[in-house]
Design an enzyme around this catalytic site. Structure first.
Site, short mmCIF file in Angstrom:
data_model
loop_
_atom_site.label_atom_id
_atom_site.label_comp_id
_atom_site.label_asym_id
_atom_site.label_seq_id
_atom_site.Cartn_x
_atom_site.Cartn_y
_atom_site.Cartn_z
N SER A 156 17.50 43.49 68.62
CA SER A 156 17.59 42.32 69.49
C SER A 156 17.31 42.76 70.93
CB SER A 156 19.00 41.72 69.43
OG SER A 156 19.20 40.74 70.44
N TYR A 198 28.32 42.65 70.84
CA TYR A 198 27.08 42.40 70.11
C TYR A 198 25.98 43.32 70.61
CZ TYR A 198 22.95 39.98 68.31
OH TYR A 198 21.76 39.68 67.70
#
Length: 235
Positions: free
Chosen positions: A143, A156
């Site tokens: 990501s 995250y």
């Protein structure tokens, strides 16, 4: 010539979003796909749709990526059906409460278990046979949160930094073995995962198919070409 025709790929997190798009894209290129996720019904629907396309075969295998035995069984079933695995796409992921101040330890643990341990379990299960054949491709979906940290993404981002670190180190470990490694870092993609997240913005989100095309691009390169890193962002 289609470099992908007749190959076999395992795609984790294939029941929706990016994983589903990757499965369809690869199947459209003639790749037999093994679909892994926890939602068996969704997997079976996708497998049926792909099998009806007629360009490749699909096998659904209900899998919990946080369970090492489950992941090993996934690879075994793929080999039983298609002899060997050419491509392993580590796509399964969780995006939950990620601030340290929230104190949501159970949600942190879920992200660590899926986003980091699940990736490692997948690599561990598929890598030995790839090394034996001196051929294979591991594609990890990270990501842009593994490139940049916001005040809302701390935990995250930590898991996605880990995925990038695993990809980078593994590529060095596997140099000259014939096994390729690609890390793909998407920006915000219009999926159920992103819709459930509070970390959104006003820009048009990417489509899941945009990431699937990046996977296909990397996988379709000649065996001597290793595309190590792809970052895909909204304009």
């Amino acid at each position: 010539m289609n470099e992908l025709q007749g190959k076999t790929a395992i795609i984790t997190g294939a029941s929706s979003g990016i994983g589903l798009a990757i499965a369809k894209e690869l199947a459209g290129e003639g790749v037999n796909v093994v679909l892994a996720a926890r939602r068996a019904e969704k997997l079976e629907e996708l497998a049926s749709e792909i099998n009806q396309m007629g360009t490749a075969k699909a096998l659904a295998v209900q899998t919990d990526m946080t369970n090492k035995a489950d992941v090993e069984q996934l690879v075994q079933k793929a080999k039983a059906a298609f002899e060997h695995v050419d491509i392993f796409v580590n796509n399964a992921g969780q995006m939950l409460s990620a601030t340290v101040r929230s104190g949501k330890v159970e949600e942190w643990e879920q992200m660590i278990d899926v986003n980091i341990k699940g990736v490692l379990y997948g690599i561990h299960a598929v890598l030995p046979s790839m090394l034996d054949r001196s051929s294979g491709h591991i594609i990890n979906i990270a990501s842009v949160s593994g490139l940049e940290v916001t005040k809302m993404s701390t935990v995250y981002s930590a898991t996605k930094y880990a995925v990038r670190a695993i990809s980078t180190g593994l590529e060095k470990e596997l140099a000259r073995t014939g096994v390729r490694v690609t890390n793909i870092s998407p920006g915000m993609v219009d999926t159920p995962l992103s819709s459930a997240s509070s970390r959104s913005n006003d820009r048009k989100k990417l489509e899941a198919a945009d990431i699937a095309k990046a996977v296909t691009y990397a996988a379709a390169q000649p065996d001597y070409v290793n595309v190590n890193e792809i970052t895909v962002r909204p304009v």
